[in-house]
Design a protein around this motif. Structure first.
Motif, PDB file in Angstrom:
ATOM      1  N   ARG A   4       0.855  -1.185   0.000  1.00 20.10           N
ATOM      2  CA  ARG A   4       0.000   0.000   0.000  1.00 20.10           C
ATOM      3  C   ARG A   4       0.888   1.231   0.000  1.00 20.10           C
ATOM      4  NH1 ARG A   4       0.456   2.434   4.720  1.00 20.10           N
ATOM      5  NH2 ARG A   4       0.889   1.229   6.578  1.00 20.10           N
ATOM      6  N   ALA A   5       0.318   2.335  -0.374  1.00 18.70           N
ATOM      7  CA  ALA A   5       1.058   3.589  -0.392  1.00 18.70           C
ATOM      8  C   ALA A   5       1.391   4.021   1.039  1.00 18.70           C
ATOM      9  CB  ALA A   5       0.233   4.669  -1.077  1.00 18.70           C
ATOM     10  N   MET A   6       2.581   4.561   1.208  1.00 18.61           N
ATOM     11  CA  MET A   6       2.991   5.088   2.502  1.00 18.61           C
ATOM     12  C   MET A   6       2.163   6.338   2.819  1.00 18.61           C
ATOM     13  SD  MET A   6       6.799   6.305   3.726  1.00 18.61           S
ATOM     14  CE  MET A   6       7.468   4.653   3.879  1.00 18.61           C
ATOM     15  N   THR A   7       1.763   6.476   4.067  1.00 16.92           N
ATOM     16  CA  THR A   7       1.016   7.664   4.480  1.00 16.92           C
ATOM     17  C   THR A   7       1.992   8.799   4.813  1.00 16.92           C
ATOM     18  OG1 THR A   7       1.031   7.131   6.842  1.00 16.92           O
ATOM     19  CG2 THR A   7      -0.789   6.211   5.516  1.00 16.92           C
ATOM     20  N   ALA A   8       1.454   9.998   4.890  1.00 17.97           N
ATOM     21  CA  ALA A   8       2.276  11.161   5.238  1.00 17.97           C
ATOM     22  C   ALA A   8       2.883  11.001   6.636  1.00 17.97           C
ATOM     23  CB  ALA A   8       1.453  12.441   5.158  1.00 17.97           C
ATOM     24  N   ASP A   9       2.117  10.495   7.586  1.00 17.71           N
ATOM     25  CA  ASP A   9       2.648  10.275   8.937  1.00 17.71           C
ATOM     26  C   ASP A   9       3.789   9.266   8.926  1.00 17.71           C
ATOM     27  OD1 ASP A   9       0.952  12.095  10.181  1.00 17.71           O
ATOM     28  OD2 ASP A   9      -0.534  10.569  10.726  1.00 17.71           O
ATOM     29  N   GLU A  10       3.654   8.209   8.149  1.00 13.55           N
ATOM     30  CA  GLU A  10       4.722   7.215   8.038  1.00 13.55           C
ATOM     31  C   GLU A  10       5.961   7.819   7.385  1.00 13.55           C
ATOM     32  OE1 GLU A  10       2.231   3.057   7.678  1.00 13.55           O
ATOM     33  OE2 GLU A  10       2.389   4.354   5.907  1.00 13.55           O
ATOM     34  N   TYR A  11       5.752   8.641   6.362  1.00 11.90           N
ATOM     35  CA  TYR A  11       6.875   9.267   5.672  1.00 11.90           C
ATOM     36  C   TYR A  11       7.666  10.159   6.625  1.00 11.90           C
ATOM     37  CZ  TYR A  11       9.672  11.737   2.263  1.00 11.90           C
ATOM     38  OH  TYR A  11      10.738  12.259   1.564  1.00 11.90           O
ATOM     39  N   ILE A  12       6.964  10.887   7.461  1.00 13.43           N
ATOM     40  CA  ILE A  12       7.619  11.783   8.434  1.00 13.43           C
ATOM     41  C   ILE A  12       8.538  10.989   9.355  1.00 13.43           C
ATOM     42  CG2 ILE A  12       7.178  13.248  10.458  1.00 13.43           C
ATOM     43  CD1 ILE A  12       4.659  14.252   8.917  1.00 13.43           C
ATOM     44  N   LYS A  13       8.141   9.799   9.727  1.00 15.56           N
ATOM     45  CA  LYS A  13       8.966   8.942  10.584  1.00 15.56           C
ATOM     46  C   LYS A  13      10.060   8.234   9.793  1.00 15.56           C
ATOM     47  CE  LYS A  13       5.127   8.063  13.712  1.00 15.56           C
ATOM     48  NZ  LYS A  13       4.108   7.093  14.105  1.00 15.56           N
ATOM     49  N   TRP A  14       9.729   7.766   8.580  1.00 13.75           N
ATOM     50  CA  TRP A  14      10.644   6.980   7.755  1.00 13.75           C
ATOM     51  C   TRP A  14      11.778   7.810   7.175  1.00 13.75           C
ATOM     52  CZ3 TRP A  14      11.356   7.681   2.431  1.00 13.75           C
ATOM     53  CH2 TRP A  14      12.152   6.727   1.816  1.00 13.75           C
ATOM     54  N   GLU A  54       4.689  13.347  -2.741  1.00 13.58           N
ATOM     55  CA  GLU A  54       4.001  13.919  -3.900  1.00 13.58           C
ATOM     56  C   GLU A  54       4.910  14.045  -5.119  1.00 13.58           C
ATOM     57  OE1 GLU A  54       0.727  14.305  -3.686  1.00 13.58           O
ATOM     58  OE2 GLU A  54       0.919  13.613  -1.624  1.00 13.58           O
ATOM     59  N   THR A  55       6.129  13.531  -5.050  1.00 13.48           N
ATOM     60  CA  THR A  55       7.041  13.599  -6.181  1.00 13.48           C
ATOM     61  C   THR A  55       6.456  12.781  -7.337  1.00 13.48           C
ATOM     62  OG1 THR A  55       8.931  13.829  -4.693  1.00 13.48           O
ATOM     63  CG2 THR A  55       9.401  13.158  -6.955  1.00 13.48           C
ATOM     64  N   PRO A  56       6.282  13.416  -8.498  1.00 13.06           N
ATOM     65  CA  PRO A  56       5.700  12.698  -9.638  1.00 13.06           C
ATOM     66  C   PRO A  56       6.519  11.459 -10.025  1.00 13.06           C
ATOM     67  CG  PRO A  56       5.809  15.056 -10.079  1.00 13.06           C
ATOM     68  CD  PRO A  56       6.564  14.818  -8.814  1.00 13.06           C
ATOM     69  N   ASN A  57       5.800  10.415 -10.406  1.00 17.02           N
ATOM     70  CA  ASN A  57       6.390   9.158 -10.897  1.00 17.02           C
ATOM     71  C   ASN A  57       7.231   8.424  -9.863  1.00 17.02           C
ATOM     72  OD1 ASN A  57       5.237   9.546 -13.521  1.00 17.02           O
ATOM     73  ND2 ASN A  57       6.842  11.034 -13.893  1.00 17.02           N
ATOM     74  N   HIS A  58       7.019   8.709  -8.586  1.00 25.84           N
ATOM     75  CA  HIS A  58       7.708   7.989  -7.508  1.00 25.84           C
ATOM     76  C   HIS A  58       6.643   7.435  -6.566  1.00 25.84           C
ATOM     77  CE1 HIS A  58      11.113  10.212  -9.038  1.00 25.84           C
ATOM     78  NE2 HIS A  58      11.916   9.493  -8.270  1.00 25.84           N
ATOM     79  N   PHE A  59       6.833   6.201  -6.185  1.00 29.19           N
ATOM     80  CA  PHE A  59       5.865   5.531  -5.325  1.00 29.19           C
ATOM     81  C   PHE A  59       6.616   4.897  -4.159  1.00 29.19           C
ATOM     82  CE2 PHE A  59       4.535   5.489  -9.724  1.00 29.19           C
ATOM     83  CZ  PHE A  59       3.303   6.124  -9.636  1.00 29.19           C
ATOM     84  N   ILE A  60       6.291   5.315  -2.968  1.00 30.92           N
ATOM     85  CA  ILE A  60       6.910   4.746  -1.779  1.00 30.92           C
ATOM     86  C   ILE A  60       5.845   3.872  -1.129  1.00 30.92           C
ATOM     87  CG2 ILE A  60       8.050   5.208   0.415  1.00 30.92           C
ATOM     88  CD1 ILE A  60       8.939   7.889  -0.782  1.00 30.92           C
TER      89      ILE A  60
END
Length: 64
Positions: A4-14, A54-60
């Protein structure tokens, strides 16, 4: 298991953890000083993910 796509909260920690881990890899593998490696790591992440999730063409993704 599912992806699944990473959430913004997860990204902040990761993100800071991943940046630091990449820097430590640079120290071990390439002999950079910690300061040099952190600078390179921050620059690399800024260049590759300029808009974070939100970087285009990138999926975390997260594997659950």
């Amino acid at each position: 298991m599912k992806l699944r796509a990473m959430t913004a909260d997860e990204y902040i920690k990761w993100s800071p953890l991943s940046i630091e881990e990449y820097a430590q890899d640079k120290v071990r593998a390439n002999g950079f000083t910690v300061e040099e490696a952190r600078k390179i790591s921050n620059e690399t992440f800024s260049r590759l993910l300029p808009s974070a999730l939100e970087t285009p063409n990138h999926f975390i993704l997260v594997l659950e």
